[in-house]
Each structure stands twice: as structure tokens, then as C-alpha cells.
Design a protein around this motif. Structure first.
Motif, PDB file in Angstrom:
ATOM      1  N   LYS A  78       5.453   2.879  -9.313  1.00 55.85           N
ATOM      2  CA  LYS A  78       4.677   2.736 -10.646  1.00 55.85           C
ATOM      3  C   LYS A  78       5.016   4.006 -11.205  1.00 55.85           C
ATOM      4  O   LYS A  78       5.291   4.085 -12.419  1.00 55.85           O
ATOM      5  CB  LYS A  78       3.345   2.541 -10.760  1.00 55.85           C
ATOM      6  CG  LYS A  78       2.958   1.213  -9.994  1.00 55.85           C
ATOM      7  CD  LYS A  78       3.522  -0.101 -10.699  1.00 55.85           C
ATOM      8  CE  LYS A  78       3.166  -1.306  -9.833  1.00 55.85           C
ATOM      9  NZ  LYS A  78       3.796  -2.563 -10.478  1.00 55.85           N
ATOM     10  N   LYS A  79       4.629   5.207 -10.556  1.00 56.82           N
ATOM     11  CA  LYS A  79       4.901   6.506 -11.246  1.00 56.82           C
ATOM     12  C   LYS A  79       6.215   6.662 -11.332  1.00 56.82           C
ATOM     13  O   LYS A  79       6.693   7.562 -12.532  1.00 56.82           O
ATOM     14  CB  LYS A  79       4.032   7.382 -10.175  1.00 56.82           C
ATOM     15  CG  LYS A  79       3.863   8.944 -10.588  1.00 56.82           C
ATOM     16  CD  LYS A  79       3.078   9.595  -9.887  1.00 56.82           C
ATOM     17  CE  LYS A  79       3.348  10.952  -9.851  1.00 56.82           C
ATOM     18  NZ  LYS A  79       3.157  11.785  -8.665  1.00 56.82           N
ATOM     19  N   GLU A 101      11.605  10.034 -11.116  1.00 57.26           N
ATOM     20  CA  GLU A 101      10.556   9.837 -12.274  1.00 57.26           C
ATOM     21  C   GLU A 101      11.065  10.258 -13.733  1.00 57.26           C
ATOM     22  O   GLU A 101      10.887   9.720 -14.700  1.00 57.26           O
ATOM     23  CB  GLU A 101       9.162  10.770 -11.789  1.00 57.26           C
ATOM     24  CG  GLU A 101       7.805  10.590 -12.723  1.00 57.26           C
ATOM     25  CD  GLU A 101       7.069  11.240 -12.149  1.00 57.26           C
ATOM     26  OE1 GLU A 101       6.699  11.707 -10.895  1.00 57.26           O
ATOM     27  OE2 GLU A 101       5.957  11.238 -13.108  1.00 57.26           O
ATOM     28  N   LEU A 145       3.780   1.708  -1.051  1.00 54.03           N
ATOM     29  CA  LEU A 145       4.540   1.916  -2.281  1.00 54.03           C
ATOM     30  C   LEU A 145       3.796   1.965  -3.479  1.00 54.03           C
ATOM     31  O   LEU A 145       4.276   2.150  -4.540  1.00 54.03           O
ATOM     32  CB  LEU A 145       5.505   0.785  -2.379  1.00 54.03           C
ATOM     33  CG  LEU A 145       6.740   0.562  -1.220  1.00 54.03           C
ATOM     34  CD1 LEU A 145       7.573  -0.432  -1.557  1.00 54.03           C
ATOM     35  CD2 LEU A 145       7.531   1.938  -1.007  1.00 54.03           C
ATOM     36  N   HIS A 146       2.617   1.865  -3.295  1.00 48.24           N
ATOM     37  CA  HIS A 146       1.623   1.687  -4.326  1.00 48.24           C
ATOM     38  C   HIS A 146       2.057   0.355  -5.349  1.00 48.24           C
ATOM     39  O   HIS A 146       2.056   0.622  -6.800  1.00 48.24           O
ATOM     40  CB  HIS A 146       1.497   3.085  -5.156  1.00 48.24           C
ATOM     41  CG  HIS A 146       1.089   4.040  -4.543  1.00 48.24           C
ATOM     42  ND1 HIS A 146      -0.258   4.536  -4.517  1.00 48.24           N
ATOM     43  CD2 HIS A 146       1.764   4.882  -3.507  1.00 48.24           C
ATOM     44  CE1 HIS A 146      -0.016   5.698  -3.566  1.00 48.24           C
ATOM     45  NE2 HIS A 146       0.767   6.002  -2.980  1.00 48.24           N
ATOM     46  N   TYR A 165      11.163  -4.076  -3.400  1.00 47.06           N
ATOM     47  CA  TYR A 165       9.925  -4.091  -4.434  1.00 47.06           C
ATOM     48  C   TYR A 165      10.815  -4.620  -5.753  1.00 47.06           C
ATOM     49  O   TYR A 165      11.631  -3.959  -6.209  1.00 47.06           O
ATOM     50  CB  TYR A 165       9.508  -2.785  -4.580  1.00 47.06           C
ATOM     51  CG  TYR A 165       8.874  -2.587  -6.014  1.00 47.06           C
ATOM     52  CD1 TYR A 165       7.701  -3.176  -6.240  1.00 47.06           C
ATOM     53  CD2 TYR A 165       9.441  -2.001  -7.168  1.00 47.06           C
ATOM     54  CE1 TYR A 165       6.818  -2.851  -7.442  1.00 47.06           C
ATOM     55  CE2 TYR A 165       8.912  -1.824  -8.230  1.00 47.06           C
ATOM     56  CZ  TYR A 165       7.535  -2.129  -8.599  1.00 47.06           C
ATOM     57  OH  TYR A 165       7.148  -2.116  -9.574  1.00 47.06           O
ATOM     58  N   ASP A 207       5.884   6.094  -4.821  1.00 51.28           N
ATOM     59  CA  ASP A 207       5.011   5.533  -6.020  1.00 51.28           C
ATOM     60  C   ASP A 207       5.782   4.892  -6.658  1.00 51.28           C
ATOM     61  O   ASP A 207       6.167   5.441  -7.928  1.00 51.28           O
ATOM     62  CB  ASP A 207       3.566   6.290  -6.470  1.00 51.28           C
ATOM     63  CG  ASP A 207       2.869   5.576  -7.412  1.00 51.28           C
ATOM     64  OD1 ASP A 207       3.256   4.647  -8.055  1.00 51.28           O
ATOM     65  OD2 ASP A 207       1.806   6.214  -7.653  1.00 51.28           O
ATOM     66  N   GLU A 232       0.868  -1.155  -0.027  1.00 49.28           N
ATOM     67  CA  GLU A 232      -0.127  -0.004  -0.032  1.00 49.28           C
ATOM     68  C   GLU A 232       0.921   1.302   0.054  1.00 49.28           C
ATOM     69  O   GLU A 232       0.666   2.247  -0.758  1.00 49.28           O
ATOM     70  CB  GLU A 232      -0.811  -0.079   1.245  1.00 49.28           C
ATOM     71  CG  GLU A 232      -2.343  -0.323   1.063  1.00 49.28           C
ATOM     72  CD  GLU A 232      -2.851  -0.478   2.487  1.00 49.28           C
ATOM     73  OE1 GLU A 232      -2.570   0.584   3.650  1.00 49.28           O
ATOM     74  OE2 GLU A 232      -3.590  -1.180   2.748  1.00 49.28           O
ATOM     75  N   PRO A 246       6.164  10.428  -0.268  1.00 52.52           N
ATOM     76  CA  PRO A 246       5.241   9.460  -0.865  1.00 52.52           C
ATOM     77  C   PRO A 246       6.115   8.744  -2.104  1.00 52.52           C
ATOM     78  O   PRO A 246       6.993   9.586  -2.518  1.00 52.52           O
ATOM     79  CB  PRO A 246       4.303  10.232  -1.470  1.00 52.52           C
ATOM     80  CG  PRO A 246       4.140  11.700  -0.934  1.00 52.52           C
ATOM     81  CD  PRO A 246       5.876  11.668  -0.358  1.00 52.52           C
TER      82      PRO A 246
END
Ligand code: PLP
Length: 393
Positions: free
Chosen positions: A199-200, A170, A71-72, A224, A197, A69, A195
């Protein structure tokens, strides 16, 4: 101050704030009460009931979901390790590399990241270090000109321990996707503070230990591994890494297919007390909100930078919001200043460029003012006795 961060409630969780001016979360965060309670419960269970292990193992899966959750990611993409170094070494040995393959890194980045890749020299893999001034952050342009057909990996910290740079992962992630390069991120300093993320950000593999932003004692790390990267295979193998572990505990050479999920990188027993506590600490972090923690530590940074400017003390890392997070290195000679601050019950770290101040969610603007007051008072004393040239000693 961030509207949603209830500083009094947060500080209640950290009794150390009553004893010390703790400005060293980049080294290790103080243990919050919720983690202490979770560890105590584990001790009681072990002491009075010898387990039960199946309950403890179910809690590992709850912790995995919590990390996912945060780390998305999906829980199938999360493995537990011992620390950041183990995660980075797993990545370095899992990525398919040939003699002549090149790994791009930043000069001066954490040595535990560098050594994981440098150790592949014996297999003919080369590490190319790209230089970057301490007050700048890396983005795609930092690496673009260094990429050629041998480049297979970019590996770097999200937030650097030595200057507090918050690299533009990113942007680097987009470059990696375009060039078909793996992106490996050391998130030891960022997870739980900013934060994240995955995937982002476009990350292939992310590794972090849990004793800083994630607030549990040393000995547990998170890893991950992006789901579709099945070509990444573990070097170490144990029953837990296998898709079909033998129920009778007899190893069968013909059946050694590894799991499809990130669990293929796990081997042996877990640090169960830490993982039990990790669920609580992530719930605590989520109750504050990572975005609120990010805003809070940056606000403290704004105030620190303003005060340092008034005192004429330079900052080693970037000044701009968005390029920094909770780590601020003051260009003051370590030998003279760390002792002075320690004597005044301020906990900081010596760093290569000066004195490292790092904030946690429990720090306040008053903490910053106290630090600035101490720096100012010593500088004034030295000016009185040595004249202005003594001010920066
Ligand atoms: C960016 C970074 N990577 C890695 C580490 C440490 O690695 P490990 O978790 O393996 O002890 C630290 C600090 O302790 C760090 O700041």
C-alpha cells in the motif's frame, strides 16, 4: 550488528553454514530446519494418511493470511502461483492494453519480466526500455520524461538481481498514481529480505517466487493484486477462479463470473507441501523481523564495501545505504574468480558485471572477512608473480 537479530539462533536453522561459506542467497537460499520439518510432516501425512486434503486446503488459507501480513495486504489480494514469471505473465495478460499501448521497463531488468510484456507485441503493445547505469537506482524522474498518453504500465524489479539496485518503488508509485498508470513489481529479490508494504509503495500488482527470501523450495510464487482493480481479469480459467463454481462439477457456460478476490487468478491444485512450509518460513522470518534482516544485510554490505575499497576492487551497483540491500556485484573477472572461490568452499554466482555476493540473515561479519581475506590473498599472489597490473585479473 542489528540488536534484535540473534545470529547464533538464526545460524542454527541453516546447517549449511557449517559446511560452506554461502554467499548466494540471491540465487537460492539454503533451506532452514523449520522448512525441512514442515516438508517432512507433509510427507508423513501423505505417506501414512493420504492427506487429509481438506486439512491441507485449510493450510493454504493460513499461508495466504501469512503472505498478506508480510506484504501489508489483505488476504483477498493474495493469489498463489508457480513462480515470479507466472505472476508477471498473469499481470501482463490481465491489464487492459490496446494496440499502441506502451509499457515502460528498465533496460537489463530480469528477462522473465521483459518477456512477459514483450510477448504482447503480437497484440500491438509496445515495450519502451529506459536505460539506467548499474550504480544508480530508478525513481519517478527515471520514467517521468518517457511517459506519454500511450503509457499504461511501468514494470520493474524492486531489487535487481544483476547489480543489487534497490529502486525507489514508492516514488515511482506516486508517479503512477498521478498518471493513472499500473505499477507492476517483481519482488523476487526483495520479499523476505526487505520490508514490503504494497500500500505504501503504491503497487498495482506484485509477483515473487518463494525460493529466495521466503526460504521454501522452488515451485511456489505469490501474487498481490490490488483489491479495486476488477478490470484485471484472468486469461486462464478453472473452477477455482470462479465466484460460483458448480457443486456438481458440470461446467455451465452461463455462469462464469470470476471471483472478486485475487483467487480469480488461481487455477487448479496448489503446491501444497510448499505452501505448508511457507507458513512456517514466514513465521520464522517474522520472528527475526524483516526490518532486522534488512539492517543486517546492509551492515554486512557496509563491511564488504569498506574492505573492497581497501583492496581496490570496484562495486558494480550502488554504494549508498538505502539504495542497496543484500546483493553486491564485485567487478572481478568471472572466469578467474568464481572457480577460485568455489575451490575454497565459497558459494557465489557469476553475474554479467562480475562476481555476485549475496547475503542472507545467517551470514556474519566474519563471513565477509573470510571472503575479503580470500580475495586479498589471491590478489597478493598475483602481484608477487605478475606485478601490480595483475591485481585485478
Ligand atoms: C528479479 C528476479 N525476477 C525473477 C526471477 C526468476 O523468476 P522465476 O521465479 O519465475 O523463476 C529471478 C531469479 O531467479 C530474479 O532475480
Amino acid at each position: 550488528m542489528s540488536a534484535s537479530l540473534d545470529i547464533n539462533a538464526v545460524r542454527q536453522e541453516f546447517p549449511v553454514t557449517k559446511r560452506l561459506l554461502y554467499l548466494d542467497s540471491a540465487h537460492q537460499t539454503p533451506m532452514p530446519n523449520c522448512v525441512r520439518s514442515a516438508l517432512s510432516e507433509f510427507l508423513v501425512e501423505g505417506n501414512e494418511m493420504a492427506g487429509p486434503k481438506p486439512v491441507w486446503m485449510r493450510r493454504v488459507e493460513v499461508a495466504r493470511e501469512k503472505v498478506a501480513e508480510l506484504l501489508h495486504a489483505s488476504s483477498e489480494e493474495i493469489a498463489f502461483t508457480k513462480n515470479t514469471s507466472e505472476g508477471l505473465n498473469i499481470a501482463a495478460n490481465a491489464v487492459p492494453l490496446q494496440p499502441g499501448s506502451t509499457v515502460l521497463m528498465l533496460e537489463g531488468d530480469h528477462p522473465n519480466n521483459a518477456y512477459a510484456w514483450l510477448h504482447l507485441k503480437r497484440k500491438g503493445v509496445k515495450v519502451k526500455f529506459v536505460s539506467l547505469p548499474d550504480d544508480q537506482v530508478a525513481n519517478a524522474d527515471t520514467f517521468a520524461d518517457h511517459i506519454d498518453e500511450s503509457s499504461r504500465v511501468i514494470s520493474l524489479s524492486h531489487v535487481t538481481f544483476h547489480a543489487g539496485q534497490r529502486h525507489d518503488i514508492e516514488d515511482i508509485g506516486r508517479l503512477c498514481a498521478k498518471k493513472n498508470i499500473y505499477l507492476v513489481v517483481d519482488a523476487m529479490q526483495s520479499v523476505g529480505v526487505l520490508p514490503v508494504d504494497v500500500k505504501k509503495l503504491g503497487v498495482s500488482v506484485l509477483a515473487a517466487g518463494c525460493h529466495k527470501g521466503l526460504l521454501v523450495p522452488q515451485g511456489t510464487g505469490i501474487l498481490y493484486v490490488k483489491q479495486n482493480l476488477q478490470e484485471l481479469q484472468p486469461v486462464y480459467l478453472a473452477m477455482s477462479s470462479l465466484a460460483n463454481p458448480p457443486e456438481d462439477y458440470v461446467a455451465r457456460p452461463a455462469e462464469m463470473t470470476t471471483r472478486r478476490d485475487a483467487g480469480r487468478f488461481e487455477f487448479g491444485n496448489f503446491n501444497l507441501p510448499d505452501l505448508h512450509a511457507l507458513t512456517r518460513s514466514i513465521e520464522f522470518i517474522q520472528s527475526i523481523g524483516v526490518a532486522s534482516i534488512e539492517e543486517h544485510v546492509q551492515m554486512l554490505g557496509d563491511r564488504l564495501i569498506e574492505g573492497l575499497d581497501e583492496l581496490g576492487v570496484a562495486l558494480v551497483g550502488p554504494r549508498q545505504r538505502g539504495q542497496r540491500a543484500h546483493i553486491y556485484v564485485l567487478a572481478l573477472p568471472v572466469a578467474k574468480w568464481v572457480n577460485y572461490l568455489t575451490q575454497n568452499l565459497v558459494r557465489v554466482s557469476p553475474e554479467r558485471g562480475g562476481v555476485r555476493i549475496s547475503f542472507g540473515a545467517f551470514n556474519t561479519p566474519d563471513d565477509v572477512d573470510q571472503l575479503l581475506g580470500l580475495i586479498s590473498s589471491r590478489m597478493r599472489k598475483r602481484v608477487d608473480t605478475d606485478g601490480p597490473s595483475g591485481a585485478m585479473d
